[in-house]
Design a protein around this motif. Sequence first.
Motif, PDB file in Angstrom:
ATOM      1  N   TYR A   1     -31.246 -13.079 -12.931  1.00 32.90           N
ATOM      2  CA  TYR A   1     -32.080 -12.390 -11.940  1.00 32.90           C
ATOM      3  C   TYR A   1     -31.725 -12.899 -10.546  1.00 32.90           C
ATOM      4  CZ  TYR A   1     -35.949 -10.233  -9.500  1.00 32.90           C
ATOM      5  OH  TYR A   1     -36.694  -9.479  -8.622  1.00 32.90           O
ATOM      6  N   GLN A   2     -31.209 -12.006  -9.721  1.00 35.08           N
ATOM      7  CA  GLN A   2     -30.832 -12.328  -8.333  1.00 35.08           C
ATOM      8  C   GLN A   2     -29.991 -13.616  -8.282  1.00 35.08           C
ATOM      9  OE1 GLN A   2     -31.787  -9.412  -7.865  1.00 35.08           O
ATOM     10  NE2 GLN A   2     -33.037  -9.492  -6.006  1.00 35.08           N
TER      11      GLN A   2
ATOM     12  N   CYS B   1     -31.965  -6.861 -11.720  1.00 32.77           N
ATOM     13  CA  CYS B   1     -31.456  -7.411 -10.457  1.00 32.77           C
ATOM     14  C   CYS B   1     -31.223  -6.314  -9.421  1.00 32.77           C
ATOM     15  CB  CYS B   1     -30.136  -8.148 -10.690  1.00 32.77           C
ATOM     16  SG  CYS B   1     -30.240  -9.571 -11.780  1.00 32.77           S
ATOM     17  N   THR B   2     -31.442  -6.668  -8.151  1.00 32.27           N
ATOM     18  CA  THR B   2     -31.161  -5.734  -7.058  1.00 32.27           C
ATOM     19  C   THR B   2     -30.060  -6.264  -6.141  1.00 32.27           C
ATOM     20  OG1 THR B   2     -32.927  -6.722  -5.721  1.00 32.27           O
ATOM     21  CG2 THR B   2     -33.509  -4.819  -7.087  1.00 32.27           C
ATOM     22  N   ASP B   3     -29.463  -7.395  -6.514  1.00 34.72           N
ATOM     23  CA  ASP B   3     -28.353  -7.944  -5.722  1.00 34.72           C
ATOM     24  C   ASP B   3     -27.034  -7.575  -6.404  1.00 34.72           C
ATOM     25  OD1 ASP B   3     -28.358  -9.556  -7.940  1.00 34.72           O
ATOM     26  OD2 ASP B   3     -28.419 -11.462  -6.847  1.00 34.72           O
TER      27      ASP B   3
ATOM     28  N   LYS C   1     -33.785  -1.939 -16.367  1.00 30.78           N
ATOM     29  CA  LYS C   1     -34.050  -1.209 -15.132  1.00 30.78           C
ATOM     30  C   LYS C   1     -35.075  -1.925 -14.254  1.00 30.78           C
ATOM     31  CE  LYS C   1     -32.875   3.386 -16.898  1.00 30.78           C
ATOM     32  NZ  LYS C   1     -33.357   4.768 -17.137  1.00 30.78           N
ATOM     33  N   LYS C   2     -36.043  -2.575 -14.901  1.00 32.14           N
ATOM     34  CA  LYS C   2     -37.084  -3.273 -14.146  1.00 32.14           C
ATOM     35  C   LYS C   2     -37.149  -4.736 -14.554  1.00 32.14           C
ATOM     36  CE  LYS C   2     -40.084   0.773 -13.435  1.00 32.14           C
ATOM     37  NZ  LYS C   2     -41.471   1.319 -13.627  1.00 32.14           N
ATOM     38  N   ASN C   3     -37.514  -5.575 -13.603  1.00 28.98           N
ATOM     39  CA  ASN C   3     -37.675  -6.998 -13.883  1.00 28.98           C
ATOM     40  C   ASN C   3     -38.876  -7.215 -14.795  1.00 28.98           C
ATOM     41  OD1 ASN C   3     -39.212  -9.713 -12.540  1.00 28.98           O
ATOM     42  ND2 ASN C   3     -37.136  -9.958 -13.280  1.00 28.98           N
TER      43      ASN C   3
END
Length: 376
Positions: A49-50, A79-81, A103-105
């Motif tokens: 995660y990130q 993750c969005t990074d 898709k979602k944390n």
Amino acid sequence: MMAGSLPGTEALPNGNAPGAIRRPLSSPGAENIQGGSFMPSISVIVPVYQAEKFLESSVGSVLAQTFSDWELLLVDDGCTDGSPALCDRFAAADSRVRVFHRKKNAGVSEARNLGLNEARGDYIAFLDADDAFVPQALETLWSLREQTGADTVGCAHVNLTPDGGEQTELLLPAGTYDEAAIRERIVYPLLGDRLRVPVFNGFIWRYLFSAKILRAAKITFEGAYLEDELFLMEYFCNARKLAVTEDPLYRYLLNLSSATHRYMKDFLKVFGRFMERKEALVKRYGLESARPLWREESNWAGLLIAIGNEYARDRQVPVRQRQKAVQELCRRPDMAQAIAKIAPAGLNPNKQMVANLVRGKHFFTLTQLYRLKNRI
């Protein structure tokens, strides 16, 4: 038996001695095929995660292992990074790497559970995305398992501070531990010995776990905090033999930006669920008589964490409101009972000071000390 060891423990043979058993290493990328599927000896599970700035190092430490009969499961937890792209790149370069994108944390527990569900190995290792194995980690653990016939093996680790400091922390003295010794040295300390230094840490990445035991007992993770302790407690209530090396095979980064150092608005809810699950384990495995004050010890430990959480630097409320919240915490029936029954002694100096101030109801002084410490 080792000199000075508990009954139920034995010294280990020298891994370099004549006759020491070592698993022949396969070539990089070699596969153990059963029914057309890759069936590795060890599955390494990494929740991601990130973590883009750490992944090269952590994944690289698996790729560099001297033992090559492994699979690596990278669980992208929403993750969005740049982590998802990095994970895909690693998988494209090595067939032993598998990636699962969420898709979602959903949190570290759900990420690890996904890894456990997908793992094909006979043994399970965990690696945090910002940590690393030393190159001989998996080989050493696998060889130790074969030498001793243990169903579980564990190692020491190195604590790494952001300023470059390193300190080795042992799991237990080197040796093998039977069921009684496992309970005495791991299960009972996790159950009730939470107020004396050194506190036994619930680090799951210090072990090579039996997938057979995990599946038979249906052991999984739950929650975002303290999840490792209950996982270890239940696992070691089912393990039969543990072998331990004092070699530090894992490098643990003390990351000040991790979840354990930020304000958790739902900590009391998380802790309440932790105590419910702990109660269930105590009943299921008949642990009550071993540590009759386990509830009070656990609640005291939880209270100290909750107090630190209230005074966290990133908690955006006035100091007076924090002090009031701490006083309310201490008046809760479960916490009040712990405070009345146990006077902690043997904590580290900072926690001991907090415990003494709480027992003396010196909440104003406690608040001022946290103001200085955390600059709030």
